[in-house]
Write an enzyme that holds these catalytic residues in place. Structure first.
Site, PDB file in Angstrom:
ATOM      1  CG  ASN A  50      46.873  48.669  26.600  1.00  0.00           C
ATOM      2  OD1 ASN A  50      48.494  48.402  26.163  1.00  0.00           O
ATOM      3  ND2 ASN A  50      46.721  49.167  27.940  1.00  0.00           N
ATOM      4  CE  LYS A  62      45.296  46.654  30.203  1.00  0.00           C
ATOM      5  NZ  LYS A  62      44.765  46.288  31.012  1.00  0.00           N
ATOM      6  CG  HIS A  72      47.323  51.962  31.015  1.00  0.00           C
ATOM      7  ND1 HIS A  72      47.502  51.292  31.927  1.00  0.00           N
ATOM      8  CD2 HIS A  72      46.150  51.390  30.135  1.00  0.00           C
ATOM      9  CE1 HIS A  72      46.078  49.827  31.937  1.00  0.00           C
ATOM     10  NE2 HIS A  72      45.709  50.145  30.490  1.00  0.00           N
ATOM     11  CD  GLU A 117      47.013  47.490  33.830  1.00  0.00           C
ATOM     12  OE1 GLU A 117      47.817  47.559  32.884  1.00  0.00           O
ATOM     13  OE2 GLU A 117      45.980  47.378  34.128  1.00  0.00           O
ATOM     14  CD  GLU A 128      41.517  52.353  30.040  1.00  0.00           C
ATOM     15  OE1 GLU A 128      41.809  51.450  29.485  1.00  0.00           O
ATOM     16  OE2 GLU A 128      42.668  51.793  30.430  1.00  0.00           O
ATOM     17  N   GLY A 188      40.481  44.536  34.095  1.00  0.00           N
ATOM     18  CA  GLY A 188      41.355  43.215  34.090  1.00  0.00           C
ATOM     19  C   GLY A 188      40.335  42.930  34.991  1.00  0.00           C
ATOM     20  CB  SER A 233      35.387  44.354  31.729  1.00  0.00           C
ATOM     21  OG  SER A 233      36.784  44.142  32.787  1.00  0.00           O
TER      22      SER A 233
HETATM   23  P1  13P Z   1      40.802  44.746  29.937  1.00  0.00           P
HETATM   24  O1  13P Z   1      40.118  45.178  29.056  1.00  0.00           O
HETATM   25  O2  13P Z   1      41.451  43.555  30.431  1.00  0.00           O
HETATM   26  O3  13P Z   1      39.890  45.329  31.191  1.00  0.00           O
HETATM   27  O4  13P Z   1      41.605  46.665  29.874  1.00  0.00           O
HETATM   28  C1  13P Z   1      41.619  47.628  30.148  1.00  0.00           C
HETATM   29  C2  13P Z   1      42.840  48.669  29.787  1.00  0.00           C
HETATM   30  O5  13P Z   1      43.548  48.944  30.675  1.00  0.00           O
HETATM   31  C3  13P Z   1      43.304  49.025  28.460  1.00  0.00           C
HETATM   32  O6  13P Z   1      44.079  49.700  28.327  1.00  0.00           O
END
Ligand code: 13P
Length: 234
Positions: A6, A8, A89, A91, A158, A164, A194
């Site tokens: 992803n 982002k 997701h 976020e 997740e 993150g 992570s």
């Molecule tokens: P990270 O791998 O940066 O923790 O993010 C995970 C994520 O949100 C993947 O969609």
């Protein structure tokens, strides 16, 4: 294993193309891994890929076209043959304020069109701290309005506190939540939060983990390829 990146809000159109071309080249000699890349909307394009490399949208509005400033719909996705989408997701839920109702509407729209959907669920820290029962209760609420029997569904657990942050869920955390979800819903289930080169093999070897959805550690193409390599025989 299913390995998904992803992006982002990272990479340009140019670096997205470079990334996808390198990953595609790598997959010409690896037909076992099932790989997904979710670039930004501006990074979407026509890509020639092997059959086990899928390009998807991180988000889109449940519409073909219309007046939804800042959004894209299927008219824009169809231009590039995109038939895969990430929905729910954390976020989008927690930073951008998408409600379960909006998410369910989006899910139903893209399901109707036969899209492959990677549907994300996960609890924030304050819920995790209340224990497994509350965590599962919270996660199950994220299935309200979602047809979990949909044939083109992949789930991604997740935990919000692991995204993150560099804090990965423990093997026990992952095992507990994954086995509970799998007991209810028989769909491929990815872990995200992570995940990196150093821990991906261990995470993917946990029971009921069918792959990983990766943010930060997947943005460097060499690392993403290492991740694919490390998990292809699990
Ligand atoms: P990270 O791998 O940066 O923790 O993010 C995970 C994520 O949100 C993947 O969609």
């Amino acid at each position: 294993m299913i390995i998904a990146s992803n992006f982002k809000t990272n990479h340009t159109r140019k670096s997205t193309r470079e990334f996808i071309e390198v990953v595609n080249e790598h997959l010409k000699t690896d037909s076992k891994s099932d790989v997904y890349v979710f670039p930004t909307a501006t990074g979407l394009d026509e890509f020639e890929t092997v059959s086990n490399l899928n390009i998807g949208a991180q988000n889109a509005y449940p519409t073909q076209k219309g007046s939804f400033t800042g959004e894209i719909g299927t008219e824009q996705l169809d231009e590039f043959g995109i038939k895969t989408i990430l929905i729910g997701h954390s976020e989008r839920r927690h930073v951008l304020g998408e409600s379960q109702e909006e998410i369910a509407k989006k899910y139903a729209f893209y399901k109707e069109l036969g899209y492959k959907i990677i549907y994300c669920i996960g609890e924030p820290l304050e819920v995790k701290e209340q224990g497994l029962e509350q965590t599962l209760e919270y996660v199950y609420e994220q299935f309200v309005g979602i047809d979990t029997n949909y044939e083109n569904l992949i789930l991604a657990y997740e935990p919000v506190w692991a995204i993150g942050t560099g804090v990965t869920a423990t093997t026990q955390d992952i095992q507990d939540v994954h086995s509970a979800i799998k007991g209810k819903i028989d769909k491929p289930l990815l872990y995200g939060g992570s995940v990196k080169v150093a821990n991906v093999a261990e995470i993917c070897a946990i029971d009921n983990v069918d792959g990983a959805l990766i943010g930060t550690a997947s943005w460097v193409k060499e690392d993403f390829i290492k991740i694919i390599e490390l998990t292809k025989d699990i």
